[in-house]
Design an enzyme around this catalytic site. Structure first.
Site, PDB file in Angstrom:
ATOM      1  N   TRP A  15     -25.306  22.304  27.431  1.00  0.00           N
ATOM      2  CA  TRP A  15     -25.022  22.277  26.087  1.00  0.00           C
ATOM      3  C   TRP A  15     -24.480  23.467  25.577  1.00  0.00           C
ATOM      4  O   TRP A  15     -23.962  23.582  24.410  1.00  0.00           O
ATOM      5  CB  TRP A  15     -26.621  22.055  25.614  1.00  0.00           C
ATOM      6  CG  TRP A  15     -27.254  20.733  25.738  1.00  0.00           C
ATOM      7  CD1 TRP A  15     -26.832  19.854  26.306  1.00  0.00           C
ATOM      8  CD2 TRP A  15     -28.490  20.413  25.260  1.00  0.00           C
ATOM      9  NE1 TRP A  15     -27.713  18.800  26.324  1.00  0.00           N
ATOM     10  CE2 TRP A  15     -28.895  19.016  25.855  1.00  0.00           C
ATOM     11  CE3 TRP A  15     -29.451  21.200  24.263  1.00  0.00           C
ATOM     12  CZ2 TRP A  15     -30.153  18.425  25.358  1.00  0.00           C
ATOM     13  CZ3 TRP A  15     -30.698  20.435  24.068  1.00  0.00           C
ATOM     14  CH2 TRP A  15     -31.161  19.219  24.623  1.00  0.00           C
ATOM     15  N   LYS A  16     -24.619  24.561  26.486  1.00  0.00           N
ATOM     16  CA  LYS A  16     -23.899  25.750  25.875  1.00  0.00           C
ATOM     17  C   LYS A  16     -24.431  26.177  24.608  1.00  0.00           C
ATOM     18  O   LYS A  16     -25.857  25.969  24.542  1.00  0.00           O
ATOM     19  CB  LYS A  16     -22.244  25.792  25.622  1.00  0.00           C
ATOM     20  CG  LYS A  16     -21.600  25.099  27.003  1.00  0.00           C
ATOM     21  CD  LYS A  16     -19.982  25.400  26.961  1.00  0.00           C
ATOM     22  CE  LYS A  16     -19.535  24.644  28.030  1.00  0.00           C
ATOM     23  NZ  LYS A  16     -18.093  24.890  28.335  1.00  0.00           N
ATOM     24  N   HIS A  48     -21.260  30.789  35.346  1.00  0.00           N
ATOM     25  CA  HIS A  48     -20.201  29.770  34.415  1.00  0.00           C
ATOM     26  C   HIS A  48     -18.868  30.765  34.128  1.00  0.00           C
ATOM     27  O   HIS A  48     -19.218  31.766  33.750  1.00  0.00           O
ATOM     28  CB  HIS A  48     -20.916  29.365  33.420  1.00  0.00           C
ATOM     29  CG  HIS A  48     -20.033  28.310  32.753  1.00  0.00           C
ATOM     30  ND1 HIS A  48     -19.080  28.612  31.886  1.00  0.00           N
ATOM     31  CD2 HIS A  48     -20.296  26.873  32.664  1.00  0.00           C
ATOM     32  CE1 HIS A  48     -18.560  27.384  31.377  1.00  0.00           C
ATOM     33  NE2 HIS A  48     -19.308  26.452  31.760  1.00  0.00           N
ATOM     34  N   GLY A  84     -13.386  22.374  28.241  1.00  0.00           N
ATOM     35  CA  GLY A  84     -13.156  22.306  26.716  1.00  0.00           C
ATOM     36  C   GLY A  84     -11.663  22.197  26.169  1.00  0.00           C
ATOM     37  O   GLY A  84     -11.402  22.266  25.269  1.00  0.00           O
ATOM     38  N   SER A  98     -13.634  19.088  31.112  1.00  0.00           N
ATOM     39  CA  SER A  98     -13.480  17.843  30.387  1.00  0.00           C
ATOM     40  C   SER A  98     -13.668  16.490  31.146  1.00  0.00           C
ATOM     41  O   SER A  98     -12.922  15.716  31.158  1.00  0.00           O
ATOM     42  CB  SER A  98     -11.981  17.995  29.985  1.00  0.00           C
ATOM     43  OG  SER A  98     -11.568  19.054  29.093  1.00  0.00           O
ATOM     44  N   GLY A 112     -19.854  19.392  29.710  1.00  0.00           N
ATOM     45  CA  GLY A 112     -20.253  20.049  28.512  1.00  0.00           C
ATOM     46  C   GLY A 112     -20.157  19.473  27.436  1.00  0.00           C
ATOM     47  O   GLY A 112     -21.184  18.831  27.094  1.00  0.00           O
ATOM     48  N   GLY A 113     -19.019  19.329  26.579  1.00  0.00           N
ATOM     49  CA  GLY A 113     -19.076  18.455  25.281  1.00  0.00           C
ATOM     50  C   GLY A 113     -19.655  17.120  25.317  1.00  0.00           C
ATOM     51  O   GLY A 113     -20.371  16.775  24.522  1.00  0.00           O
TER      52      GLY A 113
HETATM   53  P1  13P Z   1     -16.295  20.818  28.962  1.00  0.00           P
HETATM   54  O1  13P Z   1     -16.943  19.399  29.355  1.00  0.00           O
HETATM   55  O2  13P Z   1     -16.754  20.743  27.404  1.00  0.00           O
HETATM   56  O3  13P Z   1     -14.966  20.857  29.295  1.00  0.00           O
HETATM   57  O4  13P Z   1     -17.306  21.916  29.515  1.00  0.00           O
HETATM   58  C1  13P Z   1     -17.274  21.784  31.075  1.00  0.00           C
HETATM   59  C2  13P Z   1     -18.206  22.962  31.216  1.00  0.00           C
HETATM   60  O5  13P Z   1     -18.032  24.046  31.209  1.00  0.00           O
HETATM   61  C3  13P Z   1     -19.585  22.691  31.681  1.00  0.00           C
HETATM   62  O6  13P Z   1     -20.364  23.543  32.222  1.00  0.00           O
END
Ligand code: 13P
Length: 254
Positions: A10-11, A95, A173, A213, A234-235
């Site tokens: 989720w960051k 990360h 991202g 991504s 991530g997103g």
């Molecule tokens: P995204 O899926 O948003 O590109 O992020 C990938 C990520 O850094 C997962 O740790």
């Protein structure tokens, strides 16, 4: 057989209430889907860990970081022991955002890995090259160096608690995913590198995730590759519908 995993990172997103609601929804939908072969993980900010754990009965909770020291006068830090005390089972370490924005070196990561293992946390250890390194065809050297400097101090027994996440920094991202061929090529290389150090059995048993991504549209193609054991998302992990599509794609590729 190595574990198949779909993990969300989720960051720095979602306040506590939003995070609990998302985790609850994902947990309920995973329960309804009842996947036989996929472990679903949500990697939340520290403050969510304890509460999200309470609603997570079929999904597993991960932290996104832990301190390099065990305890003491380190204002603002959160130790591996504190993470484990919430009931959380995993921690994401290394990360690229931690490496580049917070200066996490291989030496710091060795300390974090050590504390995480001492506290019985499973580790999702991230590796990956930046665009300039790929363009200079140094990506294999970079990933090999990150693996050997961050992890190869571990015994075979300790290494069994490591999941690798290959995350090419240029794909994070950006909407620019590695092709499934690029992912497979690197995952195969990572497995070979692990085999050279720990032997074929350990390498075969190591889960290697792709991140960068990865989304509801491309997950199926990425997971069709034999060495891509799942994703670090991530997103797309912030939207329950997208995350569930990715989990279903992994489940369907057994
Ligand atoms: P995204 O899926 O948003 O590109 O992020 C990938 C990520 O850094 C997962 O740790």
């Amino acid at each position: 057989m190595r574990k198949k995993i779909v993990a969300g990172n989720w960051k720095m997103n979602k306040n506590l209430q939003e995070g609990i609601a998302l985790a609850q929804e994902v947990n309920n939908r995973v329960k309804a889907l009842a996947p036989q072969n996929v472990t679903v993980i949500v990697g939340t900010p520290f403050i969510h860990l304890s509460e999200v754990n309470k609603v997570a009965d079929v999904i597993t909770v991960s932290a996104q970081n832990c301190a390099a020291e065990a305890s003491g006068a380190y204002t603002g830090e959160v130790s591996a022991a504190m993470v484990a005390s919430t009931g959380c089972k995993y921690v994401i370490l290394g990360h690229s955002e931690r490496r580049s924005y917070y200066g996490e070196t291989d030496e710091i990561l060795v300390k974090k890995v050590g504390h995480a293992l001492e506290n019985n946390l499973e580790i999702i250890f991230c590796v990956g090259e930046v665009l300039a390194e790929r363009e200079a065809e140094k990506h294999f050297d970079i990933v090999k160096s990150q693996l050997s400097k961050g992890l190869f101090q571990l015994s075979t027994e300790q290494f069994a608690h490591i999941v690798i996440a290959y995350e090419p920094v240029w794909a994070i991202g950006t909407g620019k995913t590695a092709t499934s061929a690029q992912a497979e090529e690197m995952h195969k290389f990572i497995r070979k590198t692990i085999a050279e150090k720990y032997g074929e059995t350990t390498a075969d048993n190591t889960t290697i995730l792709y991140g960068g991504s990865c989304n509801s549209k491309n997950a199926d193609e990425l997971f069709s590759q034999p060495n891509v054991d799942g994703g670090l998302i991530g997103g797309a992990s912030l939207k329950a519908d997208d995350f569930m599509t990715i989990i279903t794609a992994r489940e369907n590729h057994q």
